[in-house]
Design a protein around this motif. Structure first.
Motif, PDB file in Angstrom:
ATOM      1  N   GLY A 155       0.796  -1.217   0.000  1.00 12.30           N
ATOM      2  CA  GLY A 155       0.000   0.000   0.000  1.00 12.30           C
ATOM      3  C   GLY A 155       0.822   1.257   0.000  1.00 12.30           C
ATOM      4  O   GLY A 155       0.266   2.361  -0.141  1.00 12.30           O
ATOM      5  N   SER A 156       2.148   1.147   0.164  1.00 17.28           N
ATOM      6  CA  SER A 156       3.003   2.332   0.137  1.00 17.28           C
ATOM      7  C   SER A 156       3.191   2.789  -1.302  1.00 17.28           C
ATOM      8  O   SER A 156       2.949   2.034  -2.249  1.00 17.28           O
ATOM      9  N   PRO A 157       3.622   4.029  -1.534  1.00 18.85           N
ATOM     10  CA  PRO A 157       3.814   4.525  -2.895  1.00 18.85           C
ATOM     11  C   PRO A 157       4.890   3.717  -3.631  1.00 18.85           C
ATOM     12  O   PRO A 157       5.731   3.062  -3.040  1.00 18.85           O
ATOM     13  N   VAL A 158       4.805   3.849  -4.963  1.00 15.78           N
ATOM     14  CA  VAL A 158       5.762   3.161  -5.843  1.00 15.78           C
ATOM     15  C   VAL A 158       6.718   4.214  -6.402  1.00 15.78           C
ATOM     16  O   VAL A 158       6.285   5.202  -7.020  1.00 15.78           O
ATOM     17  N   LEU A 159       8.008   3.989  -6.152  1.00 14.79           N
ATOM     18  CA  LEU A 159       9.025   4.885  -6.686  1.00 14.79           C
ATOM     19  C   LEU A 159       9.435   4.327  -8.075  1.00 14.79           C
ATOM     20  O   LEU A 159       9.798   3.149  -8.187  1.00 14.79           O
ATOM     21  N   ALA A 160       9.388   5.169  -9.107  1.00 10.40           N
ATOM     22  CA  ALA A 160       9.661   4.697 -10.473  1.00 10.40           C
ATOM     23  C   ALA A 160      10.624   5.641 -11.169  1.00 10.40           C
ATOM     24  O   ALA A 160      10.587   6.863 -10.942  1.00 10.40           O
ATOM     25  N   VAL A 161      11.452   5.074 -12.013  1.00  6.51           N
ATOM     26  CA  VAL A 161      12.352   5.848 -12.870  1.00  6.51           C
ATOM     27  C   VAL A 161      12.115   5.404 -14.318  1.00  6.51           C
ATOM     28  O   VAL A 161      11.746   4.255 -14.591  1.00  6.51           O
ATOM     29  N   ARG A 162      12.381   6.315 -15.246  1.00  3.43           N
ATOM     30  CA  ARG A 162      12.146   6.040 -16.691  1.00  3.43           C
ATOM     31  C   ARG A 162      13.431   6.326 -17.472  1.00  3.43           C
ATOM     32  O   ARG A 162      13.964   7.437 -17.402  1.00  3.43           O
ATOM     33  N   ILE A 163      13.899   5.321 -18.193  1.00  2.00           N
ATOM     34  CA  ILE A 163      15.098   5.466 -19.030  1.00  2.00           C
ATOM     35  C   ILE A 163      14.647   5.535 -20.487  1.00  2.00           C
ATOM     36  O   ILE A 163      14.122   4.563 -21.041  1.00  2.00           O
ATOM     37  N   ASN A 164      14.823   6.701 -21.075  1.00  2.00           N
ATOM     38  CA  ASN A 164      14.406   6.915 -22.465  1.00  2.00           C
ATOM     39  C   ASN A 164      15.447   6.309 -23.427  1.00  2.00           C
ATOM     40  O   ASN A 164      16.646   6.607 -23.327  1.00  2.00           O
ATOM     41  N   MET A 165      14.982   5.499 -24.362  1.00  2.00           N
ATOM     42  CA  MET A 165      15.892   4.857 -25.328  1.00  2.00           C
ATOM     43  C   MET A 165      15.909   5.555 -26.685  1.00  2.00           C
ATOM     44  O   MET A 165      16.469   5.034 -27.651  1.00  2.00           O
ATOM     45  N   SER A 166      15.293   6.720 -26.805  1.00  2.00           N
ATOM     46  CA  SER A 166      15.228   7.405 -28.102  1.00  2.00           C
ATOM     47  C   SER A 166      16.603   7.685 -28.705  1.00  2.00           C
ATOM     48  O   SER A 166      16.824   7.433 -29.910  1.00  2.00           O
ATOM     49  N   PRO A 167      17.580   8.210 -27.936  1.00  2.00           N
ATOM     50  CA  PRO A 167      18.898   8.453 -28.554  1.00  2.00           C
ATOM     51  C   PRO A 167      19.541   7.172 -29.094  1.00  2.00           C
ATOM     52  O   PRO A 167      20.104   7.165 -30.191  1.00  2.00           O
ATOM     53  N   GLN A 168      19.461   6.100 -28.293  1.00  2.00           N
ATOM     54  CA  GLN A 168      20.058   4.853 -28.754  1.00  2.00           C
ATOM     55  C   GLN A 168      19.330   4.290 -29.978  1.00  2.00           C
ATOM     56  O   GLN A 168      19.968   3.777 -30.908  1.00  2.00           O
ATOM     57  N   LEU A 169      17.997   4.397 -29.969  1.00  2.00           N
ATOM     58  CA  LEU A 169      17.238   3.902 -31.130  1.00  2.00           C
ATOM     59  C   LEU A 169      17.500   4.764 -32.362  1.00  2.00           C
ATOM     60  O   LEU A 169      17.500   4.255 -33.496  1.00  2.00           O
TER      61      LEU A 169
END
Length: 446
Positions: free
Chosen positions: A108-122
């Motif tokens: 029930g505690s919050p979810v800590l999330a990070v996002r790694i964008n792959m646009s430069p590599q793609l």
């Protein structure tokens, strides 16, 4: 399509397939590597962000608590499990991404999330794909001329072998590919084919020489006893038996003489004795000597009309003058007329026009195999063309070659066989014919 273009097309297709396979493998491997690195970055970044959050209670390093864009699969991670997931959505400047998520506490505690964008590599991957495509096209453009050149070398060697085989098939039994075809290229399949063709020509030449020598030996050995038989028939009392035996012995002597003539033609021992003569007179004389009812017509001259056997001499001045061997010419025309009467049906017509002599009958025509392969010794073709030893046309063709003339055999559209003899034009030398040219037209038949 020539062989060299087929080989070049096959080489180009193979190069394209190789380039495509390599390009696909590199693309797949690079895409998997980009995703694997993005997942590793997401895991490490999430670990650092979680440490900062636990110390400060504030998300850091681009981490967010319960972001709205978080994929559904990561919204309810179990306990302290750290999970990553791929998100292929494109939003603004953000392309496909890899998310990492972990609860900051218990259920029930919050979810800590990070996002790694792959646009430069793609984007780099797309540039890599374009670079590989350009490199493949450049390599193909460079390799195609080399493939065409290499295929042309093979095709040229094969063409030389084919030309040699065609010369052998045309009667030039001395034609050979020679060892030079293989020495410069090394031992390969083309060299083997060329050597096999040479061996075939050697074997064929030996067999033909043996056959020719056998024919000449048999004819020479028979000539003496046949002459004795002919002399012996003169001692027989007159009667039907004597006439029948004399006719058979004469036929046998004619066959022996034909065999001797063929052996001389095969050996190349015949040489023409040329004289300038009126063509119509020689043809009419040859027809007259056969003793067969044949119509002779001279066209293309002011005196164009039927030529009678008895008065052909008075038309000689109006006919075409040719420089040839009259004895051999008479031999050719006589054989053609005799063949037409023996194997065809009347009327038999001989037409003289310019330097061309045409002999036509109205029988069943020449058999298809004779027109395709030419006359063969001791074969008269189809049964409906009658009996005989089949040497007349063979001798006519051989004598025509000695004269440098062309003898063509064909069938008329409305039935009947047509033999066309085309004599070569006279030389440019305009010196008057030597005396006695007319006398040469009456040389005895061999």
């Amino acid at each position: 399509m020539p062989l060299r273009w087929k080989i070049a097309a096959l080489a180009a297709a193979t190069a394209c397939l190789v380039a495509l396979a390599v390009g696909v493998l590199v693309h797949v491997w690079t895409a998997m590597d980009i995703r694997s690195r993005a997942e590793m970055d997401a895991t490490n970044t999430l670990y650092s962000a979680m440490e900062v959050y636990r110390r400060t209670g504030t998300p850091a390093g681009g981490a967010e608590l319960d972001p709205a864009e978080l994929p559904t699969a990561l919204r309810h991670p179990a306990g302290a499990d750290r999970r990553v997931a791929y998100d292929g959505r494109v939003e603004g400047n953000l392309g496909p991404s890899v998310w990492g998520a972990q609860r900051v506490g218990g259920p029930g505690s919050p979810v800590l999330a990070v996002r790694i964008n792959m646009s430069p590599q793609l984007h780099d991957l797309r540039r890599l794909d374009a670079s590989m495509a350009v490199a493949s096209l450049v390599s193909l453009a460079a390799a195609l001329p080399l493939a065409v050149y290499g295929a042309a070398l093979v095709a040229r060697r094969l063409r030389r072998v084919a030309e040699t085989a065609a010369r052998i098939s045309g009667g030039d039994l001395d034609a050979r590919n020679g060892p030079a075809l293989g020495r410069a290229r090394g031992r390969d399949e083309v060299t083997d084919i060329a050597a096999t063709v040479d061996l075939m020509a050697d074997s064929l030449g030996r067999r033909l020489r043996i056959e020719r020598q056998f024919t000449a030996d048999v004819a020479h050995e028979l000539r003496t006893p046949v002459g004795g038989l002919l002399a012996a028939t003169d001692l027989l009392p007159p009667g039907e038996t004597e006439d029948l035996l004399r006719a058979r012995v004469r036929d046998l002597r004619g066959l022996v003489e034909d065999l001797l003539e063929i052996s001389r033609l095969d050996a190349g021992a015949e040489a023409p004795v040329r004289a300038r003569v009126p063509l119509a007179a020689v043809v009419a004389e040859a027809v007259a000597r056969t003793g067969l009812d044949t119509e002779v017509t001279v066209t293309g001259s002011p005196a164009a009309e039927h030529v009678d056997h008895a008065d052909h001499a008075e038309h000689a001045a109006a006919s075409e003058q040719v420089e040839t061997d009259p004895r051999r010419l008479e031999r050719i025309v006589g054989n053609l007329v005799t063949n037409a009467h023996r194997h065809g049906r009347t009327p038999v017509r001989v037409t003289v026009e310019g330097l061309t002599v045409v002999v036509r009958d109205h029988g069943p025509g020449f058999p298809a195999d004779l027109l395709l392969d030419g006359p063969r010794r001791f074969r008269t073709g189809a049964a409906e063309r009658g009996a005989g030893h089949g040497l007349g046309l063979t001798i006519a063709l051989g004598q025509a070659r000695v004269l440098g003339a062309e003898l063509c055999l064909d069938n008329a559209a409305d039935g009947g066989a047509i033999a066309t003899l085309r004599l070569p034009p006279p030389p440019t030398d305009t010196r008057p014919p030597h005396d006695g040219a007319e006398a040469d037209t009456r040389r005895p038949r061999p």
